[in-house]
Design a protein around this motif. Structure first.
Motif, PDB file in Angstrom:
ATOM      1  N   ASP A 135       0.841  -1.207   0.000  1.00  0.00           N
ATOM      2  CA  ASP A 135       0.000   0.000   0.000  1.00  0.00           C
ATOM      3  C   ASP A 135       0.869   1.249   0.000  1.00  0.00           C
ATOM      4  OD1 ASP A 135      -2.323  -1.532   0.086  1.00  0.00           O
ATOM      5  OD2 ASP A 135      -2.398  -1.518   2.286  1.00  0.00           O
ATOM      6  N   ARG A 136       1.919   1.243   0.817  1.00  0.00           N
ATOM      7  CA  ARG A 136       2.773   2.428   0.930  1.00  0.00           C
ATOM      8  C   ARG A 136       3.479   2.730  -0.389  1.00  0.00           C
ATOM      9  NH1 ARG A 136       4.060   3.436   6.315  1.00  0.00           N
ATOM     10  NH2 ARG A 136       4.676   5.476   5.527  1.00  0.00           N
ATOM     11  N   VAL A 137       3.955   1.666  -1.054  1.00  0.00           N
ATOM     12  CA  VAL A 137       4.660   1.860  -2.331  1.00  0.00           C
ATOM     13  C   VAL A 137       3.692   2.333  -3.407  1.00  0.00           C
ATOM     14  CG1 VAL A 137       5.971   0.696  -4.152  1.00  0.00           C
ATOM     15  CG2 VAL A 137       6.501   0.250  -1.744  1.00  0.00           C
ATOM     16  N   ARG A 138       2.456   1.836  -3.386  1.00  0.00           N
ATOM     17  CA  ARG A 138       1.448   2.343  -4.328  1.00  0.00           C
ATOM     18  C   ARG A 138       1.189   3.830  -4.098  1.00  0.00           C
ATOM     19  NH1 ARG A 138      -0.948  -2.981  -4.152  1.00  0.00           N
ATOM     20  NH2 ARG A 138      -2.016  -2.495  -2.205  1.00  0.00           N
ATOM     21  N   THR A 139       1.142   4.238  -2.837  1.00  0.00           N
ATOM     22  CA  THR A 139       0.974   5.661  -2.535  1.00  0.00           C
ATOM     23  C   THR A 139       2.138   6.470  -3.077  1.00  0.00           C
ATOM     24  OG1 THR A 139      -0.288   5.208  -0.512  1.00  0.00           O
ATOM     25  CG2 THR A 139       0.756   7.367  -0.680  1.00  0.00           C
ATOM     26  N   ALA A 140       3.355   5.963  -2.877  1.00  0.00           N
ATOM     27  CA  ALA A 140       4.544   6.666  -3.377  1.00  0.00           C
ATOM     28  C   ALA A 140       4.495   6.805  -4.892  1.00  0.00           C
ATOM     29  CB  ALA A 140       5.806   5.920  -2.954  1.00  0.00           C
ATOM     30  N   HIS A 141       4.066   5.760  -5.583  1.00  0.00           N
ATOM     31  CA  HIS A 141       3.975   5.824  -7.044  1.00  0.00           C
ATOM     32  C   HIS A 141       2.934   6.848  -7.476  1.00  0.00           C
ATOM     33  CE1 HIS A 141       2.903   4.440 -11.153  1.00  0.00           C
ATOM     34  NE2 HIS A 141       4.217   4.248 -11.232  1.00  0.00           N
ATOM     35  N   ARG A 142       1.800   6.854  -6.807  1.00  0.00           N
ATOM     36  CA  ARG A 142       0.756   7.834  -7.142  1.00  0.00           C
ATOM     37  C   ARG A 142       1.270   9.260  -6.961  1.00  0.00           C
ATOM     38  NH1 ARG A 142      -2.491  10.337  -3.691  1.00  0.00           N
ATOM     39  NH2 ARG A 142      -2.199   8.785  -2.027  1.00  0.00           N
TER      40      ARG A 142
END
Length: 409
Positions: A135-142
């Protein structure tokens, strides 16, 4: 928003520190910065703006076009019948971008810089306590896609720096990575962005951020300390981040300051600076003295109102931090000491005793050359430092004149 410059508090009897000449940018770096700043320019305009010879400009442009860093296209109306059509040069927004990511307990922050050594922005988002690393990495990508203008195509990212908390959790160069969260998050980021990844202790990256864009921009030798939920720091020597052979350099919070009867520390020791100077440790001692303030903001108000318990506890804290900084200054002789973190909001009740202790314990040969400055980047420091980390690893030096936007979180 241009980052405010840290206020310089020089120690008493201070002589001006020796000036450090900034590194002269290469012709390629100069051309990149000019193209980025002006948006669209011709080779002739680059010669006028840079003062570089024609051959140097043409060679630099050819190299940058070949690498994809800039693009060349005929300007509208320039397709003249005689002579060579005029090309206009623009920065390629999808090439050679550097990312910095900070993962804290409750937030993810991302900084983006382009190949012209300019910081494009910083964005942050709060994270629920239930969020896992995916979830955290998806947030960073967004957040990275938003900073890149909505598109972050294949090959767009040249490197990703990651700041993560926890002492002793960073893999050591040349040695197998130990199992731990930093290994998982590095792998997830590497897969998501298809780019080389470097993981580093967050407080060390904050020091690099302050040395690149913050209170000590352009200074090759500095010591930084942050007094917040944890106590940490970083050391920059000759422009390079010092991490030590065991990747533990900068653990200021675990310098022993109370050998006898010290409080237990989460590192397994007793009497560490963090047991005295972290925000929670300060509040605990303050409450033990009968104080009623519930958080650091209220404690700062109590100190401004000269409440005895607040002033006494903050003075004790300042002296402890000043003593540790003096020992390190005597050892490494940094030109600048940068101090930041939530606890500094308590103002002179903390800082005056800290400065007095530092002045008294620093040896006379070092004392005149130390500049004490307030950190300038706030919550953006670690993400910005992560950008500088990966950019420096490729031989690119970030521009200290770049603007540093405020983080959203």
């Amino acid at each position: 928003m241009t980052a405010p410059q840290g206020r310089a508090d020089r120690l008493p009897n201070h002589a001006s520190p020796p000036a450090h000449a900034p590194r002269k940018p290469s012709s390629k770096e100069m051309v990149l910065r000019l193209v980025s700043h002006h948006g669209s320019v011709t080779r002739a305009q680059l010669m006028d703006l840079s003062g570089l010879p024609r051959t140097t400009v043409y060679d630099a442009v050819a190299t940058l076009v070949d690498s994809g860093a800039i693009t060349a296209a005929l300007a509208a109306g320039d397709g003249r019948g005689r002579g060579r059509p005029v090309e206009r040069l623009s920065l390629n927004p999808g090439r050679a971008q550097f990312l910095g990511i900070e993962f804290t307990r409750r937030a993810t922050r991302v900084a983006l810089a382009n190949d012209a050594c300019q910081l494009m922005g910083v964005r942050g988002a709060e994270e629920p306590g239930t969020a896992d690393w995916q979830d955290r990495v998806r947030t960073a990508h967004r957040l990275a896609v938003t900073l890149a203008g909505g598109a972050l195509g294949p090959g767009a990212v040249k490197g990703v720096g990651i700041g993560i908390g926890g002492p002793g959790t960073v893999p050591r160069p040349g040695r197998p990575a130990r199992p731990g969260p930093e290994v998982e998050v590095a792998q997830l980021v590497r897969e998501r962005f298809a780019a080389p990844v470097r993981v580093e202790r967050g407080y060390r990256l904050a020091a690099l951020g302050e040395a690149t864009w913050g209170a000590a921009a352009g200074e090759p030798d500095l010591l930084s300390v942050s007094l917040s939920r944890e106590v940490g720091g970083g050391l920059i020597q000759a422009g390079a981040l010092h991490r030590g052979p065991y990747a533990t350099a900068g653990e200021l919070g675990h310098v022993n300051v109370e050998r006898e009867g010290g409080r237990p520390c989460h590192c397994g020791g007793r009497g560490c600076l963090e047991t005295i100077a972290s925000s929670q440790a300060v509040l605990d001692r303050y409450h033990a003295c009968g104080g009623l303030a519930s958080d650091i903001a209220d404690l700062a108000v109590a100190a401004r109102n000269a409440e005895e318990a607040a002033c006494r506890v903050l003075a004790e804290t300042g002296r402890a931090v000043g003593g540790v900084l003096a020992a390190l200054a005597n050892t490494f002789a940094p030109a600048v000491i940068v101090i930041g973190g939530a606890l500094t909001r308590t103002g002179t009740a903390l800082m005056d005793p800290l400065k007095r202790e530092l002045h008294e314990l620093v040896v006379p040969a070092v004392r005149p050359h130390i500049s004490l400055r307030a950190a300038a980047l706030g919550t953006t420091a670690t993400a910005c430092g992560a950008v500088a980390l990966v950019a420096n690893a490729t031989g690119v030096r970030m521009s200290p004149a770049a603007e540093v936007p405020s983080s959203a979180v």
